[in-house]
Design a protein around this motif. Structure first.
Motif, PDB file in Angstrom:
ATOM      1  N   PHE A 345       0.828  -1.203   0.000  1.00 56.27           N
ATOM      2  CA  PHE A 345       0.000   0.000   0.000  1.00 56.27           C
ATOM      3  C   PHE A 345       0.861   1.252   0.000  1.00 56.27           C
ATOM      4  CE2 PHE A 345       0.636   1.150   4.389  1.00 56.27           C
ATOM      5  CZ  PHE A 345       0.696  -0.034   5.102  1.00 56.27           C
ATOM      6  N   SER A 346       0.291   2.326  -0.491  1.00 59.61           N
ATOM      7  CA  SER A 346       0.984   3.620  -0.492  1.00 59.61           C
ATOM      8  C   SER A 346      -0.075   4.710  -0.673  1.00 59.61           C
ATOM      9  CB  SER A 346       2.003   3.682  -1.631  1.00 59.61           C
ATOM     10  OG  SER A 346       1.324   3.644  -2.866  1.00 59.61           O
ATOM     11  N   GLN A 353       6.517  13.131   3.347  1.00 53.20           N
ATOM     12  CA  GLN A 353       6.868  13.498   4.732  1.00 53.20           C
ATOM     13  C   GLN A 353       5.625  13.546   5.635  1.00 53.20           C
ATOM     14  OE1 GLN A 353       7.158  15.448   2.149  1.00 53.20           O
ATOM     15  NE2 GLN A 353       6.635  17.582   2.550  1.00 53.20           N
ATOM     16  N   VAL A 354       4.443  13.692   5.017  1.00 52.07           N
ATOM     17  CA  VAL A 354       3.209  13.710   5.830  1.00 52.07           C
ATOM     18  C   VAL A 354       2.798  12.285   6.187  1.00 52.07           C
ATOM     19  CG1 VAL A 354       0.766  14.358   5.866  1.00 52.07           C
ATOM     20  CG2 VAL A 354       2.428  15.859   4.767  1.00 52.07           C
ATOM     21  N   LEU A 355       2.858  11.387   5.198  1.00 50.46           N
ATOM     22  CA  LEU A 355       2.450  10.001   5.437  1.00 50.46           C
ATOM     23  C   LEU A 355       3.509   9.044   4.882  1.00 50.46           C
ATOM     24  CD1 LEU A 355      -1.340   9.422   4.622  1.00 50.46           C
ATOM     25  CD2 LEU A 355      -0.169   9.103   6.775  1.00 50.46           C
ATOM     26  N   PRO A 370      -1.727  10.256  11.697  1.00 51.36           N
ATOM     27  CA  PRO A 370      -0.279  10.479  11.688  1.00 51.36           C
ATOM     28  C   PRO A 370       0.088  11.366  12.877  1.00 51.36           C
ATOM     29  CG  PRO A 370      -1.356  11.619   9.849  1.00 51.36           C
ATOM     30  CD  PRO A 370      -2.428  10.907  10.603  1.00 51.36           C
ATOM     31  N   PRO A 371       1.043  10.933  13.707  1.00 54.09           N
ATOM     32  CA  PRO A 371       1.288  11.669  14.948  1.00 54.09           C
ATOM     33  C   PRO A 371       2.070  12.973  14.749  1.00 54.09           C
ATOM     34  CG  PRO A 371       2.757   9.785  14.791  1.00 54.09           C
ATOM     35  CD  PRO A 371       1.876   9.737  13.584  1.00 54.09           C
ATOM     36  N   GLY A 372       2.747  13.101  13.589  1.00 51.85           N
ATOM     37  CA  GLY A 372       3.697  14.206  13.455  1.00 51.85           C
ATOM     38  C   GLY A 372       3.094  15.515  12.970  1.00 51.85           C
ATOM     39  N   ILE A 373       1.820  15.566  12.609  1.00 53.22           N
ATOM     40  CA  ILE A 373       1.306  16.810  12.042  1.00 53.22           C
ATOM     41  C   ILE A 373       0.636  17.675  13.111  1.00 53.22           C
ATOM     42  CG2 ILE A 373       1.083  15.887   9.700  1.00 53.22           C
ATOM     43  CD1 ILE A 373      -1.869  15.580  10.120  1.00 53.22           C
TER      44      ILE A 373
END
Ligand code: NAP
Length: 572
Positions: A345-346, A353-355, A370-373
């Motif tokens: 999957f992609s 960089q977001v996912l 996603p934890p980084g946003i």
């Protein structure tokens, strides 16, 4: 930071972009509507249903099934939580009936008008002021080939995880010399054109099992090649009941969670071997039952016993029209090799960089956020491979996501999310064999409960047992049907109680096709659960004492007490 939050709370999330109109996309639209949001769903094809809509010719970057696919989760376990599948539908549905159910769902909740068909999402980017606004720029291509840009307050990605076939040709030396045909299972549609041919199917997941069985009815010979073997489960369980209704029960899962992993596996393996001995059938893997995503196939042992399917080890090389296997055996005149080797999957429309995704691993809190946003306005839906049904999981994820978008439910800190992701990765790698098909595994009840806790819709069992014992006992002892997550809290459905009380009637209805003078009284689900549960415990204890006394160390009373306390705390 506080000024950002201030501005953020002022800017209410309203417009939500839903990418994909399959089962996850539809339930995402419905959850948006339930929360008063404005969904716009972009679906690149001309119809709903995603994976489940059979098409003769697969389109690139889209999932595609074979004509005969019958789902391996039963209707009471796989339905959306406030929309039971009609009583007269069979328990395990053909893909055409699943489509019929989806159309009923879409019509009932008036979802279609929110979908823009034949519209492809090209790019999704955080807007320059994302830190403050949480908004996304979405670029789409319309059916006329024109490009458009739209701004959305939040995005739900509902594209599934079966879009890109995994075709590991490099692992198969000599494939370039192969004189027959080869393709991925995604391109297999029917057995018709392979009548009288010799075929090798690679991979013993559910696709490999299904395709080998189907081909074996018309082919001269089918070889099923597997590099590590598999435990084969079946749809038809004890007393002919759907197996998932027998096993996905709270009490049983609680008992299993208290017993050592090896003991639970041993009990299951013994039971599976009662049906057919995996050693004799050359299927027995080195790994334990719960270390692999289950292959469900009621017919495979019959086909092996009749010799029409022959189980083989991995392929060493191909040469002309011959296939050489790892054990040195050679099969000549092979006409077709089917790579039933799974999927990758992609998210090609998202900045990496977001996912980021690497070898089928995405860094997502509970496989959703996603934890980084900076702003929680992006959710991935249905990116799990459950031991159970996926539709109710997608649904509960969308219920959660919409409430997070609106700020009604808060996510943990980034540190907390990363810790949870790491813990889940560790648990997965210690339980499952290393394979890129085991990156998004979840246990159905445990995962549903985790997400339900965030929304406040997890059933409160002790309260139910006290207030409404008839219901409480069914929730605790009976199959964990999705209606359980509509008994209370946001999105509560008035029909949930009745749906639970009548779940066995809907299960039995399609089987009652011939009047009997003395219909067999059905064993009550409660009695069955108690019998199965008590039996499992007794067997486990007996086995531990007689075969592996060291296992009893794991039954240390303090540990057991801790687990019991944990479950009691959670029930409240
Ligand atoms: P899958 O579950 O990923 O299975 C892939 C198989 O290919 C595994 O046996 C894997 O072996 C093998 N494999 C992968 N790479 C290989 C390599 N390089 N060399 C040798 N063997 C290799 O894929 P799937 O069967 O297509 O299933 C995909 C999903 O669809 C699953 O969730 C499945 O349950 C679902 N499905 C459902 C139904 C149904 O409901 N009736 C039917 C089909 C599929 P390892 O285990 O060794 O990696």
């Amino acid at each position: 930071m506080s000024s950002c939050l201030c501005r953020y709370t002022k800017r209410m999330v309203q417009r939500v972009c839903v990418i994909g109109g399959g089962s996850s996309g539809m339930t995402a639209i419905k959850s948006c509507l339930e929360e008063g949001l404005e969904p716009t769903c972009f679906e690149s094809s001309e119809d709903i249903g995603g994976l489940w809509r059979f098409k003769e010719n697969p389109e690139s970057d889209r999932a595609s099934i074979y004509q005969s696919v019958i789902i391996n989760t039963s209707k009471e376990m796989m339905c959306f939580s406030d929309f039971p599948i009609p009583g007269h539908f069979p328990n395990y549905m053909h893909n055409s009936l699943i489509m019929e159910y989806f159309r009923m769902y879409a019509e009932h909740f008036k979802l279609i008008k929110h979908i823009r068909f034949q519209t492809k999402v090209l790019q999704v980017k955080p807007r320059p002021d994302f830190t403050h606004s949480g908004q996304w720029d979405v670029e789409i291509e319309t059916r006329k080939g024109e490009k458009e840009r739209q701004v959305f307050d939040a995005v739900m990605i509902c594209i599934g995880h079966h879009c890109h076939p995994n075709l590991p040709l490099n692992d198969f030396p000599g494939i370039d010399t192969f004189k027959g045909q080869y393709f991925h299972s995604r391109d297999y549609k029917t057995a018709d054109e392979w009548r009288g041919k010799k075929v090798v199917v690679i991979g013993i997941g559910n696709s490999g099992g299904d395709i080998a069985v189907e081909l074996s009815r018309v082919c001269k010979q089918v070889f099923l090649s597997t590099r590590r073997g598999a435990w084969i489960l079946n749809r038809v369980g004890t007393q002919g009941l759907p197996n998932d209704m027998n096993y996905n029960r709270r009490l049983l899962q609680i008992m299993f969670s208290m017993l050592p992993h090896s003991l639970v596996c041993r009990l299951g393996e013994n039971q599976i071997n009662q049906r057919f001995n995996h050693n004799i059938y050359s299927l027995k893997p080195k790994h334990r039952l719960r270390s692999q995503h289950p292959t469900v196939n009621d017919e495979l042992p019959n086909r092996i016993l009749s010799g029409t399917v022959m189980v083989k080890p991995n392929i060493k090389r191909l040469q002309g029209s011959s296939v050489v296997f790892d054990d040195g055996t050679v099969e000549d005149n092979i006409d077709l090799v089917v790579f039933a080797t799974g999927y990758n999957f992609s998210f090609p429309f998202m900045p990496s960089q977001v996912l980021p995704v690497s070898r089928n691993k995405a860094n997502l809190y509970k496989y959703v956020f996603p934890p980084g946003i900076e702003r929680p306005t992006l959710a991935v839906i249905g990116l799990v491979q459950p031991l159970g049904a996926i539709m109710p999981i997608s649904e509960i994820q969308t219920r959660w996501a919409t409430r997070v978008f609106k700020g009604l439910t808060k996510l943990p800190t980034m540190e907390g999310m990363l810790k949870d992701i790491k813990r889940k990765e560790d648990v997965m790698s210690s339980r499952y064999v290393a394979s890129q098909r085991h990156t998004i595994q979840v246990d159905y009840i445990q995962y549903m409960d985790e997400v339900a806790n965030h929304i406040g819709v997890r059933p409160n069992i002790l309260w139910l047992l006290l207030r409404d014992p008839a219901l409480g006992f069914r929730v605790l002892l009976g199959p964990c049907t999705p209606y359980q997550y509509r008994l209370r809290g946001p999105g509560k459905w008035a029909g949930a109680r009745q749906a639970i009380l009548t779940q066995w009637d809907r299960m039995a209805q399609p089987l009652q096709t011939r009047p009997l003078d003395n219909p067999e009284p059905r064993q009550s689900s409660l009695l069955l659960a108690l019998t199965v549960g008590a039996g499992a415990l007794a067997l486990g204890y007996y086995w531990a004492i007689h075969h592996h006394p060291s296992v009893l160390d794991a039954l240390d009373p303090t540990t057991l007490l801790d687990k019991i306390k944990h479950h009691l705390a959670v029930w409240w």
